[in-house]
Design an enzyme around this catalytic site. Structure first.
Site, PDB file in Angstrom:
ATOM      1  CE1 TYR A  66      -0.570  -3.948  -8.835  1.00  0.00           C
ATOM      2  CE2 TYR A  66       0.311  -1.854  -8.052  1.00  0.00           C
ATOM      3  CZ  TYR A  66      -0.091  -3.146  -7.813  1.00  0.00           C
ATOM      4  OH  TYR A  66      -0.019  -3.652  -6.539  1.00  0.00           O
ATOM      5  CB  CYS A 112     -10.988   1.991 -31.593  1.00  0.00           C
ATOM      6  SG  CYS A 112      -9.875   1.447 -32.882  1.00  0.00           S
ATOM      7  N   GLY A 158       0.765  -1.248   0.000  1.00  0.00           N
ATOM      8  CA  GLY A 158       0.000   0.000   0.000  1.00  0.00           C
ATOM      9  C   GLY A 158       0.786   1.283   0.000  1.00  0.00           C
ATOM     10  CE1 TYR A 170      -7.587   1.110 -10.440  1.00  0.00           C
ATOM     11  CE2 TYR A 170      -5.484   1.442 -11.544  1.00  0.00           C
ATOM     12  CZ  TYR A 170      -6.441   0.596 -11.027  1.00  0.00           C
ATOM     13  OH  TYR A 170      -6.257  -0.754 -11.083  1.00  0.00           O
ATOM     14  CD  GLU A 184       0.941  -9.378   1.374  1.00  0.00           C
ATOM     15  OE1 GLU A 184       0.785 -10.547   1.652  1.00  0.00           O
ATOM     16  OE2 GLU A 184      -0.003  -8.590   1.197  1.00  0.00           O
ATOM     17  N   PRO A 185       4.882  -4.947  -0.113  1.00  0.00           N
ATOM     18  CG  PRO A 185       7.057  -4.111  -0.110  1.00  0.00           C
ATOM     19  CD  PRO A 185       6.172  -5.110   0.570  1.00  0.00           C
ATOM     20  N   GLY A 186       4.264  -3.711  -3.404  1.00  0.00           N
ATOM     21  CA  GLY A 186       4.365  -4.028  -4.828  1.00  0.00           C
ATOM     22  C   GLY A 186       4.818  -2.783  -5.570  1.00  0.00           C
ATOM     23  NE  ARG A 194      -1.743   2.493 -11.629  1.00  0.00           N
ATOM     24  CZ  ARG A 194      -1.755   3.684 -11.068  1.00  0.00           C
ATOM     25  NH1 ARG A 194      -1.186   4.708 -11.676  1.00  0.00           N
ATOM     26  NH2 ARG A 194      -2.309   3.879  -9.897  1.00  0.00           N
TER      27      ARG A 194
HETATM   28  N1  LLP Z   1      -1.026  -7.242  -0.801  1.00  0.00           N
HETATM   29  C1  LLP Z   1      -2.269  -7.440  -1.264  1.00  0.00           C
HETATM   30  C2  LLP Z   1      -3.116  -8.440  -0.643  1.00  0.00           C
HETATM   31  C3  LLP Z   1      -2.740  -6.670  -2.332  1.00  0.00           C
HETATM   32  O1  LLP Z   1      -3.978  -6.861  -2.771  1.00  0.00           O
HETATM   33  C4  LLP Z   1      -1.894  -5.702  -2.937  1.00  0.00           C
HETATM   34  C5  LLP Z   1      -2.359  -4.893  -4.054  1.00  0.00           C
HETATM   35  C6  LLP Z   1      -0.590  -5.558  -2.441  1.00  0.00           C
HETATM   36  C7  LLP Z   1      -0.198  -6.334  -1.356  1.00  0.00           C
HETATM   37  C8  LLP Z   1       0.384  -4.586  -3.025  1.00  0.00           C
HETATM   38  O2  LLP Z   1      -0.006  -3.279  -2.873  1.00  0.00           O
HETATM   39  P1  LLP Z   1       0.945  -2.062  -3.322  1.00  0.00           P
HETATM   40  O3  LLP Z   1       2.158  -2.069  -2.422  1.00  0.00           O
HETATM   41  O4  LLP Z   1       1.330  -2.297  -4.731  1.00  0.00           O
HETATM   42  O5  LLP Z   1       0.114  -0.876  -3.131  1.00  0.00           O
HETATM   43  N2  LLP Z   1      -3.907  -1.941 -10.172  1.00  0.00           N
HETATM   44  C9  LLP Z   1      -3.934  -0.913  -9.157  1.00  0.00           C
HETATM   45  C10 LLP Z   1      -3.391  -1.408  -7.849  1.00  0.00           C
HETATM   46  C11 LLP Z   1      -4.122  -2.607  -7.311  1.00  0.00           C
HETATM   47  C12 LLP Z   1      -3.517  -3.117  -6.044  1.00  0.00           C
HETATM   48  C13 LLP Z   1      -4.063  -4.438  -5.715  1.00  0.00           C
HETATM   49  N3  LLP Z   1      -3.513  -5.017  -4.554  1.00  0.00           N
HETATM   50  C14 LLP Z   1      -3.131   0.295  -9.652  1.00  0.00           C
HETATM   51  O6  LLP Z   1      -2.617   0.260 -10.758  1.00  0.00           O
HETATM   52  O7  LLP Z   1      -3.061   1.313  -8.958  1.00  0.00           O
END
Ligand code: LLP
Length: 439
Positions: free
Chosen positions: A394, A365, A252, A338, A294-296, A334
């Site tokens: 993403y 299109c 997050g 969003y 859990e950072p993405g 995105r």
């Molecule tokens: N853990 C869980 C259970 C999650 O569902 C997510 C993201 C993460 C960790 C990683 O979150 P982050 O650190 O990346 O914020 N497609 C959207 C984002 C969807 C996120 C879904 N879950 C975008 O492009 O903004």
């Protein structure tokens, strides 16, 4: 580059006036690999991982940083992340396959998903995945029977929905009560899930999980979620004797997409989470668990940029100028999903003043196929290379073939050397699974 903070660490302008990323000239990369082209800087990727690890090490011995691979899941990136000591979260069979193909130890994989299919659970159990984050009552029953069949105890966490509304776009909020994810606190679902899992002989309940949303700039929401989780833990400890060993507070962490964004730093995020858990556990008199995050996005977003070629320029007098590029909603959903805001630059004339406001449009299109609404760039010309920064998360993972567009190639650059980590998709690849009507 108007704002250097939104580019990879070693991005600069070179003597030719081109955007260069860790010694690789974007104009040369595009000449060799074509457009749209995604370019990741290896050093920025590793830096982000190291900052997470170092910030944790400073505060606790017992932690795990789990990369949320949904942000960008390829074999090379899974390998790099694992080299830096991170574990991996997968939320679908294909991500699990990619992580295993990357050689990640199954013990370091966390399986997520609000509706994991029996096929995915079978796959995960057969591969001896370390942890399953259980999301529903039905899953508790299914997983217990599958683990029993294999005569094993599967380690699990329960995903709790703490009822916290994170300050982010509605579509990427996940912690609120009205959510398809996890066990809510209302009506005692979370407590009931803990009881049922403890009673399941083939499930080993190691802890709880909560993810309140994505692209969050302030620590408060996380602190509230931790406090709610810890109250639940205390209750479950007193009532059911549950000993929580792992507390996973999701990902997050928000990032800068534009010069105006002001997210907290990785260090503030880690400190807030670890100290939050410590203080809350002390408050209820329970021992400190392992802290997991859990950072993405915050691991991969800043490392990546995307290069497009400008194909045409259309002026609608008095209204706006459309600069159309050879990608769009098939590589970046995105802005459409969003309302995400990006910046852009002309990479082949990086030193020219950014004095022209344009709308960067994709080639699809749909009128909604707008990548950047009011981009301030150097006066554009047909044939220019337009780069959007902060495209590492993403993008690729949400790409499609809409309008028959093959997925972009992905490069990893370091010290002047570029390596292809994903080949550009071909038209033949796009129809490879299709079968003709006759014969
Ligand atoms: N853990 C869980 C259970 C999650 O569902 C997510 C993201 C993460 C960790 C990683 O979150 P982050 O650190 O990346 O914020 N497609 C959207 C984002 C969807 C996120 C879904 N879950 C975008 O492009 O903004």
């Amino acid at each position: 580059m108007t704002h250097t903070l939104i580019y990879p660490v070693n991005a600069t302008h070179n003597a030719a006036g081109h955007l260069e990323i860790d010694g690789c000239d974007m104009v040369d990369l595009v000449a060799e690999h074509g457009t749209p082209l995604m370019v990741y800087e290896e050093k920025t990727l590793r830096d982000q991982c190291r900052r997470f690890m170092a910030a944790f090490r400073e505060r606790t011995d017992d932690f795990e940083v789990i990369y949320a691979s949904k942000a960008f899941c390829t074999i090379a990136v899974c390998q790099l992340i694992a080299e830096e000591g991170l574990s991996i979260d997968v939320s679908g069979g294909g991500e699990l396959y990619t992580a295993l193909a990357a050689g990640i130890e199954p013990e370091r994989i966390f399986l997520h998903g609000n509706n994991k299919t029996p096929r995915e659970l079978t796959y995960a159990l057969d591969e001896r995945v370390g942890y399953v984050v259980v999301d529903s009552f039905d899953e508790i029953g299914l997983l217990e029977s599958m683990a029993a069949e294999r005569d094993r105890r599967q380690k699990v966490l329960l995903r709790i929905t703490p009822g916290v509304e994170a300050h982010t776009h509605h579509y990427i909020q996940t912690g609120q009560l009205d959510s398809k994810f996890g066990f809510g606190l209302a009506e005692g679902h979370a407590g009931e899930a803990i009881r049922r899992t403890l009673a399941a002989p083939h499930l080993d309940l190691v802890g709880l999980h909560a993810h309140i949303g994505s692209q969050i700039f302030e620590i408060e929401g996380f602190r509230t979620a931790i406090s709610v989780l810890v109250d639940l833990l205390k209750e479950a400890r007193d009532r059911d004797g549950f000993e929580c060993r792992y507390l996973n507070i999701g990902g997050g962490l928000g990032i800068r997409y534009t010069g105006e964004d002001t997210p907290m730093s990785i260090e503030e995020y880690v400190a807030g989470k670890v100290e939050g858990v410590r203080q809350e556990m002390e408050r209820v008199g329970l021992p400190m668990p392992r802290v997991l995050v859990e950072p993405g996005r915050s691991v991969v977003a800043k490392a990546g940029v995307t290069a497009y070629r400008v194909g045409n320029i259309k002026e609608v007098p008095g209204i706006r100028t459309y600069v159309s590029v050879d990608g769009g909603m098939s590589d970046n959903m995105r802005p459409m999903l969003y309302g995400a805001v990006y910046e852009a630059m002309i990479a082949n004339r990086a030193e020219d003043p950014a004095d022209t406001t344009v709308t960067v449009a994709g080639k699809h299109c749909e009128s909604s196929d707008i990548l950047v609404k009011d981009a301030l760039i150097a006066r554009p010309q047909v044939g220019d290379i337009l780069v959007t920064p902060v495209t590492g998360a993403y993008f690729f993972s949400m790409a499609s073939n809409y309008n028959g567009n093959p997925r972009a190639a992905v490069l990893l650059v370091r010290d002047g050397v570029a390596r292809v980590i994903v080949e550009r998709e071909s038209y033949a690849d796009m129809v490879a699974e299709q079968r003709p009507l006759h014969g």
